[in-house]
Design an enzyme around this catalytic site. Structure first.
Site, PDB file in Angstrom:
ATOM      1  CG  HIS A  75      -2.115   0.878   1.073  1.00 52.45           C
ATOM      2  ND1 HIS A  75      -3.288   0.441   0.521  1.00 52.45           N
ATOM      3  CD2 HIS A  75      -2.333   2.186   1.391  1.00 52.45           C
ATOM      4  CE1 HIS A  75      -4.186   1.423   0.512  1.00 52.45           C
ATOM      5  NE2 HIS A  75      -3.628   2.489   1.033  1.00 52.45           N
ATOM      6  CG  ASP A 102      -2.681   6.260   0.268  1.00 51.78           C
ATOM      7  OD1 ASP A 102      -3.578   6.022  -0.556  1.00 51.78           O
ATOM      8  OD2 ASP A 102      -2.711   5.841   1.437  1.00 51.78           O
ATOM      9  CD  GLU A 123      -7.217   2.718   1.501  1.00 53.57           C
ATOM     10  OE1 GLU A 123      -6.521   3.535   0.892  1.00 53.57           O
ATOM     11  OE2 GLU A 123      -7.028   2.397   2.694  1.00 53.57           O
ATOM     12  CG  HIS A 168     -11.382   4.197   3.459  1.00 52.36           C
ATOM     13  ND1 HIS A 168     -11.522   5.434   4.036  1.00 52.36           N
ATOM     14  CD2 HIS A 168     -10.065   3.895   3.527  1.00 52.36           C
ATOM     15  CE1 HIS A 168     -10.328   5.869   4.443  1.00 52.36           C
ATOM     16  NE2 HIS A 168      -9.432   4.963   4.150  1.00 52.36           N
ATOM     17  CG  HIS A 206      -9.599   0.624   5.874  1.00 53.11           C
ATOM     18  ND1 HIS A 206      -9.670   1.758   6.638  1.00 53.11           N
ATOM     19  CD2 HIS A 206      -8.491   0.753   5.101  1.00 53.11           C
ATOM     20  CE1 HIS A 206      -8.651   2.549   6.337  1.00 53.11           C
ATOM     21  NE2 HIS A 206      -7.916   1.959   5.419  1.00 53.11           N
ATOM     22  CG  HIS A 219      -3.137  -0.356   4.412  1.00 51.51           C
ATOM     23  ND1 HIS A 219      -4.120  -0.905   3.627  1.00 51.51           N
ATOM     24  CD2 HIS A 219      -3.590   0.895   4.733  1.00 51.51           C
ATOM     25  CE1 HIS A 219      -5.110  -0.040   3.490  1.00 51.51           C
ATOM     26  NE2 HIS A 219      -4.815   1.059   4.164  1.00 51.51           N
ATOM     27  CG  ASP A 223      -1.182   3.696   4.713  1.00 51.70           C
ATOM     28  OD1 ASP A 223      -1.418   4.120   3.556  1.00 51.70           O
ATOM     29  OD2 ASP A 223      -1.944   3.921   5.656  1.00 51.70           O
TER      30      ASP A 223
HETATM   31 ZN   LIG Z   1      -6.098   2.783   4.355  1.00 52.95          ZN
END
Ligand SMILES: [Zn+2]
Length: 425
Positions: free
Chosen positions: A46, A48, A151, A178, A219, A240, A347
């Site tokens: 993961h 971003d 995600e 999420h 999540h 993650h 992450d």
């Molecule tokens: Zn996340």
């Protein structure tokens, strides 16, 4: 240095000796870690970056302006990816579930566009990867195999057709939720409306398995984790998340779920987010959030509120998580689920305040060196780095081939499955 008393000379000699041998040991541990990461692609679950580019302060959504060849403002650029020996990356296609303008598809497509244009812009560094074989081929070529992971299941807008179209755009995992509970799945951060997955939610899992898209359980609520493991025909991932037994945060995986991974074949990709790996940080953030809410309701003068918040922060400094704590979570997942069920999901670019020692994508080898010092075998380190995730992807691919022979794409709808019309006799 502390003041020395009468036997200070001897102490100083001892300190120098221990220091020197620790340094030598750390160098050899790091060298072994680097060798492992040269032999197996390090696959991170993961990152971003696409969201970071979307929200760039200077040039939002501008892939060219966010130059990865220079020093990027976030956690990720080529120099640091190289130092970190990253072999493959799941780039996150993230859209907040809280945002609703004209549905999610527009923003979701824009995030695909940003991620895919980023990958296409640097053909000497990055290559779109859709399969386990793609990862291995690109690793040999020296390019970072770039996978896309979505995600948040809100983005499919209760449509299996949309889900399939996103697969065709390259998505190879979907995090079922999420932070917002959906019509068909409970988020860990939100209310448990369904107690897990609805019948349509199970159909989403079955359709993902039929396509070969990984079911990601980061999540989601523990109820969804459990229901997805019951419905899954292929291994699941947590792209993650860390271990709940060590840090009691809702984003982490309970031992009861870790224990089910050997049978399913899936992996927890341990994450670096400070509040998920350090109980002290988690506790501090909870108190800080309460304090901030209290100030918001009690103090309407914003300048005064800022001053009080600064005073509070000065009196209660934010604690720091450490690389060793992340290693503790990796050790725990290996202990409870086994060495075949642990991987890495940093992450990076998705959080602030990284743990000390894991500041950006350049630091992965230091984490592996820590595990070398804790007695990990090269074999287990290779599994952690990439072999486990490669196995998961390959199993998902062969399961999909089999399921596609057995059944057609699902045309079921949420209305048919979750709101059946009861005919009155
Ligand atoms: Zn996340």
């Amino acid at each position: 240095m502390r003041p020395v008393h009468h036997c200070g000379v001897l102490l100083l000699v001892l300190a120098v000796t221990t220091g020197a041998s620790a340094a030598a040991q750390s160098d050899s541990a790091l060298e072994r870690a680097r060798k492992v990461l040269r032999s197996v692609p390090l696959i991170d679950g993961h990152n971003d970056l696409a969201w970071e580019i979307r929200n760039s302060k200077t040039a939002p959504r501008d892939v060219a302006a966010y130059d990865l060849r220079g020093r990027a403002p976030g956690h990720t650029d080529f120099e640091r990816l190289k130092a970190g020996q990253v072999g493959a990356q799941f780039w996150s296609i993230y859209v907040p579930g809280e945002v609703k303008d004209s549905g999610y598809a527009k923003m979701q497509l824009e995030q695909f566009d940003i991620a895919r244009r980023t990958i296409a812009r640097y053909p000497d560094q990055l290559a779109l990867a859709l399969t386990a074989a793609d990862i291995e081929r690109e690793f040999k070529r020296g390019r970072i195999a770039s996978l896309l992971g979505m995600e948040g299941g809100h983005v499919i807008e209760n449509s299996l057709g949309a889900l399939r179209s996103y697969y065709d755009l390259g998505a190879r995992y979907l995090t079922l939720t999420h932070n917002v509970t959906l019509d068909w799945a409970d988020a860990a951060a939100d209310s448990a409306r369904h107690g897990g997955l609805t019948e349509f939610g199970r159909e989403v899992v079955r359709e993902m398995n039929r396509m070969g898209m990984l079911v990601d359980l980061s999540h989601v609520s523990p109820g969804v984790m459990s229901d997805a493991l019951d419905a899954a025909e292929a291994p699941v991932i947590f792209s993650h998340s860390s271990a709940r037994a060590l840090t009691d945060h809702w984003r982490n995986v309970p031992d009861s779920i870790l224990k089910r991974l050997p049978e399913n074949g899936g992996v927890v990709m341990v994450t670096f987010v400070s509040a998920f790996v350090s109980q002290e940080v988690d506790d501090w953030e909870k108190i800080a959030n309460e304090e901030s809410k209290k100030l918001e309701t009690q103090v309407s003068d914003t300048v005064e509120r800022r001053r009080l918040a600064d005073d509070w922060l000065a009196a209660h400094p934010r604690p720091k998580a450490t690389l060793a704590q992340v290693a503790d979570h990796i050790d725990h997942v290996r202990k409870v689920a086994g060495a075949d069920h642990v991987a890495i999901g940093s992450d990076f670019d998705g959080f602030e305040y990284p743990p000390v020692g894991l500041e950006d994508v350049s630091t992965f080898p230091q984490l592996f060196a820590e595990l070398v010092r804790r007695g990990w075998s090269d074999e287990d380190l290779k599994k952690l780095a990439g072999r486990n995730l490669l196995r998961v992807l390959r199993t998902a691919e062969s399961t999909a081939t089999r399921l596609q022979r057995e059944r057609q794409p699902s045309t079921r709808t949420i209305d048919q499955l979750d709101r059946p019309v009861v005919s009155v006799p």
